[in-house]
Every structure is written in C-alpha cells, then in structure tokens.
Design a protein around this motif. Structure first.
Motif, PDB file in Angstrom:
ATOM      1  N   ASN A  37      25.271  37.341  31.910  1.00 49.25           N
ATOM      2  CA  ASN A  37      24.697  38.366  32.778  1.00 49.25           C
ATOM      3  C   ASN A  37      25.514  39.654  32.711  1.00 49.25           C
ATOM      4  OD1 ASN A  37      22.880  36.477  33.504  1.00 49.25           O
ATOM      5  ND2 ASN A  37      23.354  36.458  35.686  1.00 49.25           N
ATOM      6  N   SER A  38      24.849  40.759  32.426  1.00 46.64           N
ATOM      7  CA  SER A  38      25.493  42.067  32.362  1.00 46.64           C
ATOM      8  C   SER A  38      24.732  43.058  33.233  1.00 46.64           C
ATOM      9  CB  SER A  38      25.539  42.592  30.920  1.00 46.64           C
ATOM     10  OG  SER A  38      26.329  41.756  30.104  1.00 46.64           O
ATOM     11  N   VAL A  39      25.443  44.061  33.709  1.00 48.68           N
ATOM     12  CA  VAL A  39      24.840  45.145  34.484  1.00 48.68           C
ATOM     13  C   VAL A  39      24.956  46.425  33.668  1.00 48.68           C
ATOM     14  CG1 VAL A  39      24.932  46.496  36.605  1.00 48.68           C
ATOM     15  CG2 VAL A  39      25.412  44.042  36.676  1.00 48.68           C
ATOM     16  N   THR A  48      30.186  43.186  32.311  1.00 46.70           N
ATOM     17  CA  THR A  48      29.884  41.749  32.391  1.00 46.70           C
ATOM     18  C   THR A  48      30.893  41.090  33.327  1.00 46.70           C
ATOM     19  OG1 THR A  48      29.060  41.747  30.116  1.00 46.70           O
ATOM     20  CG2 THR A  48      29.613  39.608  31.088  1.00 46.70           C
ATOM     21  N   PRO A  49      30.469  40.708  34.526  1.00 41.54           N
ATOM     22  CA  PRO A  49      31.411  40.143  35.508  1.00 41.54           C
ATOM     23  C   PRO A  49      31.773  38.689  35.207  1.00 41.54           C
ATOM     24  CG  PRO A  49      29.219  40.196  36.436  1.00 41.54           C
ATOM     25  CD  PRO A  49      29.117  40.855  35.080  1.00 41.54           C
ATOM     26  N   ASP A  81      33.736  42.690  37.402  1.00 37.89           N
ATOM     27  CA  ASP A  81      34.190  43.555  36.315  1.00 37.89           C
ATOM     28  C   ASP A  81      34.055  44.989  36.801  1.00 37.89           C
ATOM     29  OD1 ASP A  81      35.142  44.413  33.904  1.00 37.89           O
ATOM     30  OD2 ASP A  81      33.281  44.096  32.794  1.00 37.89           O
ATOM     31  N   SER A  82      35.010  45.835  36.478  1.00 45.12           N
ATOM     32  CA  SER A  82      34.974  47.223  36.942  1.00 45.12           C
ATOM     33  C   SER A  82      35.589  48.149  35.901  1.00 45.12           C
ATOM     34  CB  SER A  82      35.711  47.368  38.277  1.00 45.12           C
ATOM     35  OG  SER A  82      37.071  47.028  38.131  1.00 45.12           O
ATOM     36  N   ARG A  83      35.281  49.419  36.051  1.00 45.35           N
ATOM     37  CA  ARG A  83      35.821  50.443  35.161  1.00 45.35           C
ATOM     38  C   ARG A  83      35.921  51.750  35.949  1.00 45.35           C
ATOM     39  NH1 ARG A  83      32.619  50.860  29.740  1.00 45.35           N
ATOM     40  NH2 ARG A  83      33.423  48.705  29.703  1.00 45.35           N
ATOM     41  N   SER A  84      36.931  52.529  35.680  1.00 45.66           N
ATOM     42  CA  SER A  84      37.093  53.807  36.371  1.00 45.66           C
ATOM     43  C   SER A  84      37.474  54.899  35.375  1.00 45.66           C
ATOM     44  CB  SER A  84      38.142  53.708  37.478  1.00 45.66           C
ATOM     45  OG  SER A  84      39.403  53.379  36.936  1.00 45.66           O
ATOM     46  N   LYS A  85      37.176  56.138  35.743  1.00 48.48           N
ATOM     47  CA  LYS A  85      37.472  57.289  34.896  1.00 48.48           C
ATOM     48  C   LYS A  85      37.837  58.483  35.769  1.00 48.48           C
ATOM     49  CE  LYS A  85      35.420  60.327  31.388  1.00 48.48           C
ATOM     50  NZ  LYS A  85      34.181  60.622  30.607  1.00 48.48           N
ATOM     51  N   THR A  95      39.773  63.083  41.709  1.00 48.81           N
ATOM     52  CA  THR A  95      38.382  62.630  41.745  1.00 48.81           C
ATOM     53  C   THR A  95      38.135  61.713  40.562  1.00 48.81           C
ATOM     54  OG1 THR A  95      37.672  64.703  42.785  1.00 48.81           O
ATOM     55  CG2 THR A  95      35.966  63.355  41.744  1.00 48.81           C
ATOM     56  N   GLU A  96      37.558  60.557  40.820  1.00 46.95           N
ATOM     57  CA  GLU A  96      37.265  59.621  39.742  1.00 46.95           C
ATOM     58  C   GLU A  96      35.948  58.913  39.978  1.00 46.95           C
ATOM     59  OE1 GLU A  96      40.334  56.698  39.435  1.00 46.95           O
ATOM     60  OE2 GLU A  96      39.719  55.627  41.229  1.00 46.95           O
ATOM     61  N   ASP A  97      35.324  58.520  38.883  1.00 48.39           N
ATOM     62  CA  ASP A  97      34.110  57.701  38.943  1.00 48.39           C
ATOM     63  C   ASP A  97      34.489  56.243  38.759  1.00 48.39           C
ATOM     64  OD1 ASP A  97      32.627  59.971  39.260  1.00 48.39           O
ATOM     65  OD2 ASP A  97      31.962  60.081  37.173  1.00 48.39           O
ATOM     66  N   GLU A  98      33.818  55.362  39.505  1.00 55.40           N
ATOM     67  CA  GLU A  98      34.122  53.934  39.418  1.00 55.40           C
ATOM     68  C   GLU A  98      32.830  53.129  39.306  1.00 55.40           C
ATOM     69  OE1 GLU A  98      36.404  50.488  41.986  1.00 55.40           O
ATOM     70  OE2 GLU A  98      37.265  52.496  41.861  1.00 55.40           O
ATOM     71  N   TRP A  99      32.767  52.305  38.238  1.00 58.20           N
ATOM     72  CA  TRP A  99      31.652  51.397  38.014  1.00 58.20           C
ATOM     73  C   TRP A  99      32.085  49.982  38.417  1.00 58.20           C
ATOM     74  CZ3 TRP A  99      33.324  55.317  35.065  1.00 58.20           C
ATOM     75  CH2 TRP A  99      32.397  56.279  34.587  1.00 58.20           C
ATOM     76  N   ASP A 100      31.184  49.237  39.023  1.00 63.59           N
ATOM     77  CA  ASP A 100      31.540  47.898  39.491  1.00 63.59           C
ATOM     78  C   ASP A 100      30.346  46.961  39.319  1.00 63.59           C
ATOM     79  OD1 ASP A 100      33.707  46.356  41.115  1.00 63.59           O
ATOM     80  OD2 ASP A 100      31.821  45.878  42.112  1.00 63.59           O
ATOM     81  N   ALA A 101      30.626  45.717  38.863  1.00 65.56           N
ATOM     82  CA  ALA A 101      29.596  44.685  38.746  1.00 65.56           C
ATOM     83  C   ALA A 101      30.132  43.383  39.325  1.00 65.56           C
ATOM     84  CB  ALA A 101      29.187  44.488  37.287  1.00 65.56           C
ATOM     85  N   ASP A 102      29.295  42.681  40.083  1.00 66.75           N
ATOM     86  CA  ASP A 102      29.693  41.428  40.737  1.00 66.75           C
ATOM     87  C   ASP A 102      28.670  40.345  40.465  1.00 66.75           C
ATOM     88  OD1 ASP A 102      32.145  41.984  42.536  1.00 66.75           O
ATOM     89  OD2 ASP A 102      30.782  43.640  42.986  1.00 66.75           O
TER      90      ASP A 102
END
Length: 216
Positions: A37-39, A48-49, A81-85, A95-102
């Motif tokens: 499973n991926s978001v 992919t969490p 799973d997460s990622r930030s920039k 200031t940063e963007d953050e992606w998150d999947a659970d």
C-alpha cells in the motif's frame, strides 16, 4: 485399607490432569510489517508506510485439558512513512513542507492452541488460526513554520499539494502461526514470550512479544 486404596487411585489419576480453565493474556512487542500500500500526492511524491513499529495484543483463552485450548485475540499495530523539505528560513523562522502516510491495522484472531508442560512451572504452546484484519491507509501533507528563537510552531494544510491516490480501508481474512513459552512466577500468573507470523492478501507481519497471562 481397601476403602483408602479405592480413594487413592482416582486421586493419582487426577494428579496429572489440568482441569479446564479460562485465562487472559496481554502482550506488547515488536512488529515487522510488509505490504504494497502506497500513498501518492499531487506533486509526484509517493510514500509506503512499511516501517516497523510496536504491537499491542490481548487474548481471552480457554484451556480444555492438559494439551488443548482455544484463544480469541485482538491485535493493534501501525506503520508510518514521512518526508520533509525545508522551503525557506527567514528572520529565524523556518518553513518546511511535510508529507506523511499511515497504515493502521486492527486484527482479530481465532486460534486452537496446543500446550506442552515442560515442568510444573514452564510450558510451551503453539497454534495455527484465522485472522480478520481491517487496514486503514491515510495520507496528509502540510506546511509548517517554526520560530527558532521563540520555539513557536504552526501548521496548515498545504496550499497547493494534496493526496491524489492510496487512501483506503480494506478488510482481509488470513492465517496466523504462533509459538510461545510461559513461566509461572506466582500462583496462576505467567510471564512469557511469543513469536508469530501472520499473512493475508494485503500484508504479512512478523511479531515478537513479551506477555503476561493469568489462568483462573
């Protein structure tokens, strides 16, 4: 003398028999989860969490005799799973963007169990059973700001990026295998360890738990 002998024979026969007894057990430990499973997000980011995480477990059981019993269990575990920039740093404000999947899983287990008493205090047990699991996969993306001087933080939904695909809820029937050991530390109270493997058409996971159980 004959009367005493007749009384003694049934007593000897029952001395090696475990009377039927209910029990409860709680477990906590490590869970290694694998799935597909991926978001996906509108900017092309995909998460992919499938990271490993902790697992909670609770069991109601009934031991019929020396060797056989049945358990009804509940397990709860998740993965992330997460990622930030970092977008900018201005006047000590980042200031940063953050992606998150659970992925969150709630699992019910029905399992026949086989017991083997190694000593009066130590036993091993194993079983093979059926599972019914609800998997919920979600994603989010946000824009966060943090002032490094005042330590003030704020977060809002991202103004231009959104989840494009992958958020869903799935129900699946599978199988579980377990092998564990228990040691009696007090009358009816057992500490133990349990290793298990579970699989279905959505995911599979390997579990290592410490357990505490009470036999009534």
């Amino acid at each position: 003398m004959l009367k005493k002998a007749l009384i003694a024979v049934p007593a000897l026969m029952l001395s090696g028999v475990v009377m039927a007894q209910p029990y409860v057990s709680l477990g906590y430990g490590y869970n290694a989860l694998s799935h597909d499973n991926s978001v996906a997000f509108s900017d092309g980011t995909t998460l992919t969490p499938d990271s490993s995480d902790n697992i909670w477990a609770g069991t109601l059981g009934y031991r019929f005799d020396n060797n056989f019993g049945v358990e009804l269990g509940y397990r709860q575990f998740d993965a992330n799973d997460s990622r930030s920039k970092v977008i900018s740093v201005v006047n000590n404000t980042q200031t940063e963007d953050e992606w998150d999947a659970d992925l969150k899983a709630k699992q019910f287990v029905v399992m026949p169990v086989y017991f083997h008493d190694v000593t009066d205090k130590l036993r091993v047990k194993g079983g093979v059973g059926l599972t019914y699991t609800t998997y919920k996969t979600t994603g989010s993306v946000s824009r966060e700001t943090e002032n490094e001087v005042t330590d003030t933080e704020s977060s809002i939904s991202h103004p231009s990026i959104s989840v494009s695909n992958g958020q869903k809820t799935e129900n699946s029937v599978g199988m579980a295998l377990n092998l564990g050991t228990e040691y009696e530390v007090y009358d009816g109270l057992y500490l133990g360890a349990n290793a298990g493997f579970q699989f279905d058409d959505v995911a599979n996971n390997t579990q290592l738990l410490g357990t505490v159980a009470y036999y009534f």
